[in-house]
Enzyme design. Structure first.
Site, PDB file in Angstrom:
ATOM      1  N   PHE A 141      11.485   8.639   1.101  1.00 50.44           N
ATOM      2  CA  PHE A 141      10.503   8.255   1.975  1.00 50.44           C
ATOM      3  C   PHE A 141      11.004   7.927   3.279  1.00 50.44           C
ATOM      4  CE2 PHE A 141       9.423   3.833   2.009  1.00 50.44           C
ATOM      5  CZ  PHE A 141      10.065   3.393   0.834  1.00 50.44           C
ATOM      6  N   GLY A 142      10.004   7.713   4.164  1.00 42.30           N
ATOM      7  CA  GLY A 142      10.400   7.036   5.402  1.00 42.30           C
ATOM      8  C   GLY A 142      11.395   7.771   6.245  1.00 42.30           C
ATOM      9  N   LYS A 163      19.934   5.936  -4.781  1.00 40.70           N
ATOM     10  CA  LYS A 163      19.614   5.008  -3.735  1.00 40.70           C
ATOM     11  C   LYS A 163      19.274   3.596  -4.221  1.00 40.70           C
ATOM     12  CE  LYS A 163      15.718   4.183  -0.759  1.00 40.70           C
ATOM     13  NZ  LYS A 163      14.404   4.621  -0.201  1.00 40.70           N
ATOM     14  N   ASN A 205       0.950  -1.317   0.053  1.00 39.84           N
ATOM     15  CA  ASN A 205       0.000   0.085  -0.110  1.00 39.84           C
ATOM     16  C   ASN A 205       0.959   1.284  -0.025  1.00 39.84           C
ATOM     17  OD1 ASN A 205      -2.825  -0.906   0.057  1.00 39.84           O
ATOM     18  ND2 ASN A 205      -2.327  -1.723   2.145  1.00 39.84           N
ATOM     19  N   ASN A 206       2.228   1.067  -0.116  1.00 37.92           N
ATOM     20  CA  ASN A 206       3.021   2.148  -0.183  1.00 37.92           C
ATOM     21  C   ASN A 206       3.355   2.411  -1.435  1.00 37.92           C
ATOM     22  OD1 ASN A 206       5.611   3.524   0.059  1.00 37.92           O
ATOM     23  ND2 ASN A 206       6.061   2.643   2.025  1.00 37.92           N
ATOM     24  N   ALA A 207       2.851   3.942  -1.850  1.00 38.93           N
ATOM     25  CA  ALA A 207       3.206   4.396  -3.275  1.00 38.93           C
ATOM     26  C   ALA A 207       4.531   4.497  -3.545  1.00 38.93           C
ATOM     27  CB  ALA A 207       2.297   5.421  -3.256  1.00 38.93           C
ATOM     28  N   ASP A 223       8.793  -6.610   3.038  1.00 41.33           N
ATOM     29  CA  ASP A 223       8.929  -6.046   4.355  1.00 41.33           C
ATOM     30  C   ASP A 223      10.138  -5.505   4.943  1.00 41.33           C
ATOM     31  OD1 ASP A 223       6.627  -5.204   6.432  1.00 41.33           O
ATOM     32  OD2 ASP A 223       8.076  -6.395   7.944  1.00 41.33           O
ATOM     33  N   ASP A 236      14.252   7.933   5.090  1.00 43.20           N
ATOM     34  CA  ASP A 236      15.603   8.182   4.334  1.00 43.20           C
ATOM     35  C   ASP A 236      16.359   9.751   4.593  1.00 43.20           C
ATOM     36  OD1 ASP A 236      15.428   6.272   2.535  1.00 43.20           O
ATOM     37  OD2 ASP A 236      14.146   7.233   0.896  1.00 43.20           O
ATOM     38  N   LYS A 238       7.215   2.674  -2.433  1.00 39.19           N
ATOM     39  CA  LYS A 238       7.646   1.541  -2.802  1.00 39.19           C
ATOM     40  C   LYS A 238       7.593   1.166  -4.337  1.00 39.19           C
ATOM     41  CE  LYS A 238       7.617  -0.939   1.530  1.00 39.19           C
ATOM     42  NZ  LYS A 238       7.020  -2.248   2.160  1.00 39.19           N
TER      43      LYS A 238
HETATM   44  P1  ITT Z   1       3.452  -2.051   2.972  1.00 38.19           P
HETATM   45  O1  ITT Z   1       3.428  -2.799   4.070  1.00 38.19           O
HETATM   46  O2  ITT Z   1       2.140  -1.851   2.431  1.00 38.19           O
HETATM   47  O3  ITT Z   1       4.366  -2.457   1.631  1.00 38.19           O
HETATM   48  P2  ITT Z   1       4.863  -0.043   4.373  1.00 38.19           P
HETATM   49  O4  ITT Z   1       5.098   1.264   4.491  1.00 38.19           O
HETATM   50  O5  ITT Z   1       3.878  -0.458   5.926  1.00 38.19           O
HETATM   51  O6  ITT Z   1       4.057  -0.427   3.139  1.00 38.19           O
HETATM   52  P3  ITT Z   1       6.900  -1.660   5.422  1.00 38.19           P
HETATM   53  O7  ITT Z   1       6.125  -2.180   6.802  1.00 38.19           O
HETATM   54  O8  ITT Z   1       7.838  -2.600   4.870  1.00 38.19           O
HETATM   55  O9  ITT Z   1       6.327  -0.776   4.405  1.00 38.19           O
HETATM   56  O10 ITT Z   1       8.122  -0.564   5.902  1.00 38.19           O
HETATM   57  C1  ITT Z   1       7.993  -0.255   7.324  1.00 38.19           C
HETATM   58  C2  ITT Z   1       8.574   1.394   7.298  1.00 38.19           C
HETATM   59  O11 ITT Z   1       9.851   1.284   7.282  1.00 38.19           O
HETATM   60  C3  ITT Z   1       7.862   2.159   6.135  1.00 38.19           C
HETATM   61  O12 ITT Z   1       6.743   2.587   6.481  1.00 38.19           O
HETATM   62  C4  ITT Z   1       9.077   3.488   6.287  1.00 38.19           C
HETATM   63  O13 ITT Z   1       8.793   4.464   7.253  1.00 38.19           O
HETATM   64  C5  ITT Z   1      10.236   2.524   6.532  1.00 38.19           C
HETATM   65  N1  ITT Z   1      10.984   2.295   5.061  1.00 38.19           N
HETATM   66  C6  ITT Z   1      10.661   1.141   4.346  1.00 38.19           C
HETATM   67  N2  ITT Z   1      11.429   1.175   3.252  1.00 38.19           N
HETATM   68  C7  ITT Z   1      12.195   2.421   3.504  1.00 38.19           C
HETATM   69  C8  ITT Z   1      13.023   3.010   2.679  1.00 38.19           C
HETATM   70  O14 ITT Z   1      13.605   2.447   1.345  1.00 38.19           O
HETATM   71  N3  ITT Z   1      13.688   4.134   3.090  1.00 38.19           N
HETATM   72  C9  ITT Z   1      13.405   4.657   4.135  1.00 38.19           C
HETATM   73  N4  ITT Z   1      12.269   4.343   5.044  1.00 38.19           N
HETATM   74  C10 ITT Z   1      12.104   2.979   4.534  1.00 38.19           C
END
Ligand code: ITT
Length: 201
Positions: free
Chosen positions: A152-153, A175, A12-14, A72, A155, A16
């Site tokens: 995102f997240g 990246k 659900n993460n656009a 994940d 980063d 990703k």
């Molecule tokens: P889905 O489960 O729907 O795929 P999510 O955002 O919940 O989406 P994850 O559980 O895999 O995805 O990731 C957990 C968190 O880790 C995510 O919300 C980000 O805050 C962080 N994260 C994941 N990948 C990242 C990245 O490449 N760079 C920075 N932060 C990241």
């Protein structure tokens, strides 16, 4: 010649999804959850990245019937015993709030000299009856303040080993070339290409 693989990416993460599409290029046809009419909030109840990645992929395979993969990812900070880890998305609250998550992380690391961390990604692919797992990681450090607005997240606070800038200050190509997800997905694509080649022979 066999057609290129079509797979649903169970996320659900656009951000990703767009990273994946960029990494896969023309080699793989990636469907989103929206493309298959799925707006489920897939419950991530596992205790590990491996479990959650499998839960997400199985959810789509069992309910929608598509071959698919899920990722994940967790940020693991050494001096915090691996936190936030599997709780990375919901570190500060249930709300997937990246700014709050980063603020909490920086607060916990105030005055800490050991700022080493790594991102770890587990990708689970389900094709027919077969389940295959790929992993990728990148080591780095948590900066003292956020910098950059790409990615995102976490980063903006993650500086990969040997870099002078954070992931959020890098281009998407920079990246993806070294990232946890980039490394896991490179193996996934290699695996798919090989199985397409093997099927042709
Ligand atoms: P889905 O489960 O729907 O795929 P999510 O955002 O919940 O989406 P994850 O559980 O895999 O995805 O990731 C957990 C968190 O880790 C995510 O919300 C980000 O805050 C962080 N994260 C994941 N990948 C990242 C990245 O490449 N760079 C920075 N932060 C990241």
């Amino acid at each position: 010649m066999k057609e290129k693989s079509t797979l649903v990416f169970a996320t659900n993460n656009a951000h990703k999804l767009s990273e994946l599409r960029q990494m896969a290029g023309d080699g793989l046809n990636i469907l989103s959850l929206a493309d298959i009419g799925c707006d489920d909030d897939i419950p991530e109840t596992g205790q590990t990245l491996e479990e959650n990645s499998l839960i997400k992929a199985k959810w789509i395979k069992e309910r929608y019937g598509y071959d698919c993969f899920a990722d994940d990812t967790g940020l693991e900070v050494y001096s915090l015993g691996g936190e936030p880890g599997v709780r990375s998305a919901r570190y500060a609250s249930d709300g997937h709030d990246s700014a709050a998550n980063m603020a909490l992380l920086l607060k916990k690391l105030e005055g800490e000299s050991d700022r080493r961390a790594r991102f770890r990604t587990v990708v689970t692919l389900i094709e027919g009856e077969r389940t295959t797992v790929f992993t990728g990681e990148v080591k780095g450090v948590i900066t003292c303040e956020a910098a950059g607005c790409g990615g995102f997240g976490y980063d903006p606070v993650f500086k990969p080993e040997g870099w002078t800038k954070t992931f959020a200050e890098a281009s998407a190509e920079e990246k993806n070339a070294i990232s946890h997800r980039g490394r896991a997905v490179a193996q996934l694509i290699e695996y798919l290409n090989k199985s397409r080649f093997d099927n042709k022979c």
